[in-house]
Enzyme design. Structure first.
Site, PDB file in Angstrom:
ATOM      1  N   CYS A 195     -13.761 -13.136 -12.738  1.00  0.00           N
ATOM      2  CA  CYS A 195     -13.113 -13.478 -11.453  1.00  0.00           C
ATOM      3  C   CYS A 195     -14.112 -13.816 -10.352  1.00  0.00           C
ATOM      4  CB  CYS A 195     -12.204 -12.342 -11.017  1.00  0.00           C
ATOM      5  SG  CYS A 195     -10.849 -12.062 -12.168  1.00  0.00           S
ATOM      6  N   ASN A 251      -3.169 -14.284 -10.310  1.00  0.00           N
ATOM      7  CA  ASN A 251      -4.626 -14.170 -10.417  1.00  0.00           C
ATOM      8  C   ASN A 251      -5.124 -15.236 -11.395  1.00  0.00           C
ATOM      9  OD1 ASN A 251      -7.272 -13.477 -10.943  1.00  0.00           O
ATOM     10  ND2 ASN A 251      -6.881 -11.293 -11.181  1.00  0.00           N
ATOM     11  N   HIS A 308     -10.872 -13.625  -3.381  1.00  0.00           N
ATOM     12  CA  HIS A 308     -10.312 -13.746  -4.728  1.00  0.00           C
ATOM     13  C   HIS A 308      -8.887 -13.207  -4.686  1.00  0.00           C
ATOM     14  CE1 HIS A 308      -9.515 -13.449  -8.888  1.00  0.00           C
ATOM     15  NE2 HIS A 308      -9.657 -12.138  -8.963  1.00  0.00           N
TER      16      HIS A 308
HETATM   17  O1  UT7 Z   1      -9.201 -10.007 -10.860  1.00  0.00           O
HETATM   18  C1  UT7 Z   1      -9.994  -9.029 -11.452  1.00  0.00           C
HETATM   19  C2  UT7 Z   1      -9.828  -7.747 -10.801  1.00  0.00           C
HETATM   20  N1  UT7 Z   1      -8.541  -7.169 -11.133  1.00  0.00           N
HETATM   21  C3  UT7 Z   1      -7.902  -6.542 -10.186  1.00  0.00           C
HETATM   22  O2  UT7 Z   1      -8.320  -6.528  -9.060  1.00  0.00           O
HETATM   23  C4  UT7 Z   1      -6.656  -5.757 -10.571  1.00  0.00           C
HETATM   24  C5  UT7 Z   1      -6.743  -4.403  -9.929  1.00  0.00           C
HETATM   25  N2  UT7 Z   1      -5.601  -3.564 -10.196  1.00  0.00           N
HETATM   26  C6  UT7 Z   1      -4.369  -3.806  -9.668  1.00  0.00           C
HETATM   27  O3  UT7 Z   1      -4.157  -4.810  -9.018  1.00  0.00           O
HETATM   28  C7  UT7 Z   1      -3.292  -2.749  -9.875  1.00  0.00           C
HETATM   29  O4  UT7 Z   1      -3.882  -1.588 -10.390  1.00  0.00           O
HETATM   30  C8  UT7 Z   1      -2.165  -3.227 -10.795  1.00  0.00           C
HETATM   31  C9  UT7 Z   1      -1.328  -4.263 -10.099  1.00  0.00           C
HETATM   32  C10 UT7 Z   1      -2.717  -3.763 -12.089  1.00  0.00           C
HETATM   33  C11 UT7 Z   1      -1.231  -2.042 -11.107  1.00  0.00           C
HETATM   34  O5  UT7 Z   1      -0.762  -1.448  -9.896  1.00  0.00           O
HETATM   35  P1  UT7 Z   1      -0.849   0.125  -9.714  1.00  0.00           P
HETATM   36  O6  UT7 Z   1      -0.215   0.437  -8.437  1.00  0.00           O
HETATM   37  O7  UT7 Z   1      -2.281   0.534  -9.897  1.00  0.00           O
HETATM   38  O8  UT7 Z   1       0.061   0.628 -10.856  1.00  0.00           O
HETATM   39  P2  UT7 Z   1      -0.307   1.597 -12.080  1.00  0.00           P
HETATM   40  O9  UT7 Z   1      -1.180   0.924 -13.065  1.00  0.00           O
HETATM   41  O10 UT7 Z   1      -0.719   2.900 -11.511  1.00  0.00           O
HETATM   42  O11 UT7 Z   1       1.146   1.775 -12.744  1.00  0.00           O
HETATM   43  C12 UT7 Z   1       2.232   2.411 -12.069  1.00  0.00           C
HETATM   44  C13 UT7 Z   1       3.454   2.440 -12.976  1.00  0.00           C
HETATM   45  C14 UT7 Z   1       3.139   2.959 -14.366  1.00  0.00           C
HETATM   46  O12 UT7 Z   1       4.200   3.767 -14.789  1.00  0.00           O
HETATM   47  P3  UT7 Z   1       4.066   5.377 -14.741  1.00  0.00           P
HETATM   48  O13 UT7 Z   1       2.857   5.699 -15.562  1.00  0.00           O
HETATM   49  O14 UT7 Z   1       3.876   5.701 -13.285  1.00  0.00           O
HETATM   50  O15 UT7 Z   1       5.359   5.817 -15.308  1.00  0.00           O
HETATM   51  C15 UT7 Z   1       3.095   1.715 -15.207  1.00  0.00           C
HETATM   52  O16 UT7 Z   1       3.434   1.953 -16.553  1.00  0.00           O
HETATM   53  O17 UT7 Z   1       3.961   1.118 -13.161  1.00  0.00           O
HETATM   54  C16 UT7 Z   1       4.137   0.856 -14.553  1.00  0.00           C
HETATM   55  N3  UT7 Z   1       3.933  -0.567 -14.793  1.00  0.00           N
HETATM   56  C17 UT7 Z   1       4.899  -1.493 -14.677  1.00  0.00           C
HETATM   57  N4  UT7 Z   1       6.195  -1.405 -14.351  1.00  0.00           N
HETATM   58  C18 UT7 Z   1       6.917  -2.534 -14.300  1.00  0.00           C
HETATM   59  C19 UT7 Z   1       2.778  -1.201 -15.131  1.00  0.00           C
HETATM   60  N5  UT7 Z   1       2.991  -2.519 -15.247  1.00  0.00           N
HETATM   61  C20 UT7 Z   1       4.290  -2.725 -14.962  1.00  0.00           C
HETATM   62  C21 UT7 Z   1       5.089  -3.871 -14.904  1.00  0.00           C
HETATM   63  N6  UT7 Z   1       6.384  -3.737 -14.559  1.00  0.00           N
HETATM   64  N7  UT7 Z   1       4.602  -5.107 -15.146  1.00  0.00           N
END
Ligand code: UT7
Length: 323
Positions: free
Chosen positions: A113, A280, A250
């Protein structure tokens, strides 16, 4: 002193738009979750015949047209990508040929990225070192082709596309009022490899592999790394957040963008956001956002523009330039 000045810009997107609603029928997700957690509303996904090279070629042609140049006027093409058409030859050489250019040189840089930041930094070094006068820098990706479409934690986040700028050697005074690149800051740290990587490759599995990400872990590091390279750019040039006309970050996650801007005291009206439209797109995200804001007249000649990115590796970096 010689400065690398933006002479032209362009972009290209695949034909097909995929909305969050479209994804609801593929994986267990919802428009509400995706918008709330990321700010993404839609992304473009490459279809048959659309590849990183075809999108990069279209973005490169648009940048040449915008600059009033042809490929005969270029010395070098640098393509930032992690999703090349082939393991080799480089996508840059493929695009060079598609543009009818058979002189000079072309190569890829791979910093995921942060690729466009690494590409612009490399082009700037070539120009300031007197090795090139005009460089086409392209960020082009088809991340849809390395996604695991059964993994809802990653497949909803990414999209495909390409953006490009042409950097040209022009005489400057050495002051911050010069047009062109004023400073570049690059960082990497391989200790974080497992947090964002592709689980295949020619030398390990002999396959292309799929993107794997511990999103929460990447998120935890993102804001700190971004502010580090932005503050380094301010220190190197003696500028402050108040001097900026535009921050073009980004586009990974609206919450990371807003959090970084807030920490640095950059008002959100000065931040270019396209993550809602493009998702992204990795190395393509900054030049796509630049193209959007320059084409709609927000970014104007003479504006002070800060670019920043953070991604797999980890890699991270910033470029401060006067448009
Ligand atoms: O470009 C390169 C750099 N990459 C980034 O900058 C990405 C950085 N990370 C992020 O943007 C975020 O961490 C994400 C958008 C990937 C995820 O957001 P989050 O607030 O960190 O969510 P999380 O991973 O803590 O997940 C929260 C919940 C989980 O369920 P439980 O464990 O709380 O029951 C996930 O299983 O959301 C669930 N979940 C989803 N639910 C519906 C994960 N993906 C999805 C989905 N739809 N697509």
């Amino acid at each position: 002193m010689i400065r690398s000045v933006v002479r032209g810009f362009g972009a290209a997107l695949p034909k097909q738009v995929v909305t969050n609603l479209d994804l609801e029928s593929k994986v267990d997700t919802s428009d509400e979750w995706i918008v709330q957690r990321t700010g993404i509303r839609q992304r473009y996904i490459a279809g048959e015949g659309e590849t990183t090279a075809s999108l990069g070629e279209a973005a490169g042609r648009a940048a040449l047209e915008n600059a009033g140049l042809t490929s005969a006027d270029l010395d070098l093409i640098i393509v930032a990508t992690s999703t090349p058409d082939n393991t080799f030859p480089a996508t840059a050489v493929n695009i060079q040929n598609r543009l009818g250019m058979h002189h000079g040189a072309a190569f890829d840089v791979q910093a995921v990225c942060s690729g466009f930041i690494f590409g612009v930094t490399t082009a700037d070094a070539y120009i300031r070192g007197g090795l090139a006068k005009r460089v086409l820098v392209i960020g082009a990706e088809t991340f849809s082709r390395i996604l695991d479409w059964t993994d809802r934690t990653t497949c909803v986040l990414f999209g495909d596309g390409a953006g490009a700028i042409i950097l040209e050697a022009q005489e400057g005074t050495g002051a911050n009022s010069d047009r062109g690149v004023l400073t570049t800051q690059l960082r990497s740290d391989g200790a974080h490899k497992e947090k964002l990587y592709v689980d295949g490759g020619p030398s390990t599995t002999g396959t292309v592999g799929h993107l794997r990400m511990e999103g929460r872990e990447v998120f935890k590091h993102a804001v700190g790394m971004i502010t580090d390279v932005i503050e380094a750019a301010f220190t190197a040039t003696g500028t402050t957040a108040d001097d900026l006309d535009w921050l073009v970050p980004h586009q990974a996650n609206r919450r990371i963008i807003d959090g970084s801007a807030k920490k640095l005291g950059i008002p959100l009206e000065k931040v270019v956001v396209t993550v809602d439209l493009h998702g992204n797109t990795s190395a393509a995200s900054i030049p796509l956002a630049l193209n959007t804001a320059a084409a709609d007249g927000r970014i104007k000649r003479g504006d002070l523009v800060l670019l920043e990115a953070m991604g797999g590796g980890f890699t991270w970096g910033s470029v401060l330039l006067r448009w």
